[in-house]
Design an enzyme around this catalytic site. Structure first.
Site, PDB file in Angstrom:
ATOM      1  CG  ASN A  78      11.427  12.389 -19.390  1.00  0.00           C
ATOM      2  OD1 ASN A  78      11.141  13.101 -18.317  1.00  0.00           O
ATOM      3  ND2 ASN A  78      12.126  11.079 -19.108  1.00  0.00           N
ATOM      4  NE  ARG A  79       7.936  15.152 -15.237  1.00  0.00           N
ATOM      5  CZ  ARG A  79       7.883  14.000 -15.110  1.00  0.00           C
ATOM      6  NH1 ARG A  79       8.804  13.280 -15.565  1.00  0.00           N
ATOM      7  NH2 ARG A  79       7.058  13.395 -14.476  1.00  0.00           N
ATOM      8  CG  HIS A 113       5.108  10.683 -21.169  1.00  0.00           C
ATOM      9  ND1 HIS A 113       6.470  10.739 -21.238  1.00  0.00           N
ATOM     10  CD2 HIS A 113       4.839  10.178 -20.141  1.00  0.00           C
ATOM     11  CE1 HIS A 113       7.003   9.895 -20.506  1.00  0.00           C
ATOM     12  NE2 HIS A 113       6.229   9.754 -19.846  1.00  0.00           N
ATOM     13  CG  HIS A 151       5.985   4.621 -20.356  1.00  0.00           C
ATOM     14  ND1 HIS A 151       6.042   3.844 -19.205  1.00  0.00           N
ATOM     15  CD2 HIS A 151       5.914   6.056 -20.008  1.00  0.00           C
ATOM     16  CE1 HIS A 151       6.458   4.974 -18.297  1.00  0.00           C
ATOM     17  NE2 HIS A 151       6.108   6.055 -18.774  1.00  0.00           N
ATOM     18  CG  ASP A 153      10.342   9.563 -13.311  1.00  0.00           C
ATOM     19  OD1 ASP A 153      10.713   9.295 -14.476  1.00  0.00           O
ATOM     20  OD2 ASP A 153       9.442  10.096 -13.201  1.00  0.00           O
ATOM     21  CD  GLN A 199      13.514   9.150 -17.386  1.00  0.00           C
ATOM     22  OE1 GLN A 199      14.198   9.722 -17.777  1.00  0.00           O
ATOM     23  NE2 GLN A 199      12.882   9.634 -16.102  1.00  0.00           N
ATOM     24  CD  GLU A 229       9.810   5.197 -19.643  1.00  0.00           C
ATOM     25  OE1 GLU A 229       9.289   6.227 -20.538  1.00  0.00           O
ATOM     26  OE2 GLU A 229       9.900   5.419 -18.409  1.00  0.00           O
TER      27      GLU A 229
END
Length: 316
Positions: A69-70, A95, A166, A227, A263, A279
């Protein structure tokens, strides 16, 4: 080393259930499971052939790391030291950065009929992350049709770590995903801003399009898709966290995990079949959010992420 030199490795069961895994990115390339008629079909939306994964970064089926993720601003401060990361989604890190674990050739440690172990060594400073990280990924098939993925990691210096698989799932042989039934055992979710970073504290799913505590049609209320991270109760035990069901094929996926976040990502781009990503991972931007569950791995500890995808069929 060319991708051609790294063919997909197959693990399978006598029933015909099988998975193909690429050492490049520790990537799930395909997963064959039966529908309600007993016909085997691939439930993963991948790229056409192994070479395509190196030419095109899509994250499809890949192992994500060091941090899924971020991470806002492509950096974080840990123990008083600022660490600047690869800003591959400027100004943020997505990622694991430009050269994340999905872009690496993993070493094959062991390969049996129904199991595979891959290993990756990530040096200190890799994509800006501190410490040398050693990672192993186990892929195991068990009857009747369960794929288990276990990630283990150790580090030489304290570092945020969040690994995940993923997989882009389509349970209906490439058909629409809108009418899939989804259930997620989460009381809260993380709202996001325009950069898809967490915006504020977790919010209750009650009365929102994020309330999947009881199974409901996936995209009936939110046609723009998802998302978002769903917040799970902390536990060290493997427990069922989500169920995805396709009425057309009769395939049902039950997902179990020991992580604090899930996620949900829905993909309906025109260049491939639509897909749903589930995820298990740490909460996004946790390195910059002391109010989020701790995602730092320290020397002497072992990171563990256990994921089970259990497939079955239903008549209705």
């Amino acid at each position: 080393m060319k991708v051609d030199d790294m063919p997909a490795l197959c693990i399978g069961l006598p029933s015909g259930v099988r998975a193909e895994i690429l050492p490049f990115g520790a990537t799930l390339h395909s997963l064959q499971v039966p529908d309600r008629s007993g016909v085997l079909g691939n439930v993963l939306v991948g790229l056409p052939d192994p070479n395509a994964y190196k030419r095109q970064r899509s994250f499809r089926g890949a192992t994500i790391g060091r941090f899924a993720n971020r991470i806002a601003g492509a950096g974080f401060t840990l123990n008083g030291e600022r660490h600047t990361l690869s800003a591959n989604e400027p100004p943020n890190c997505l990622h694991g950065g430009t050269d994340g674990f999905d872009r690496r050739k993993w070493e094959v440690v062991a390969h049996w009929m129904s199991a595979l172990t891959l290993r990756l060594e990530s040096p200190d400073g890799d994509q800006g992350f501190p410490g040398a990280l050693s990672v192993e990924a186990d892929f195991v098939l068990t009857p009747p049709a369960t794929l288990s993925i276990t990630y283990r990691a150790t580090v030489s210096r304290a570092c945020p770590v969040s690994l995940t698989s993923h997989g882009f799932f389509n349970l209906s042989d490439g058909g629409p995903i809108d009418d899939y039934m989804l259930q997620i055992s989460a009381q809260h979710f993380l709202p996001v801003d325009t950069a898809l970073l967490p915006a504020g504290a977790p919010q209750s799913v009650s009365g929102t399009e994020f309330d999947f505590r009881e199974a409901k049609v996936l995209l009936r209320r939110k046609s723009s898709g998802y998302d978002h991270c769903f917040c799970l109760e902390p536990t060290e035990e493997l427990r069922e966290i989500a169920t995805l069901y396709d009425p057309k094929s009769g395939r049902e996926l039950r997902l179990s995990s020991d992580q604090t976040g899930l996620q949900l990502y829905t993909d309906k781009r025109a260049d491939a079949a639509p897909a749903v990503c589930l995820e298990p991972q740490a909460w996004p931007d946790a390195p910059n959010r002391p109010d989020f569950p701790d995602a730092v791995l320290r020397p002497g500890e072992t990171y563990l992420n256990r994921i089970e995808f259990a497939f079955s069929t239903r008549d209705n």
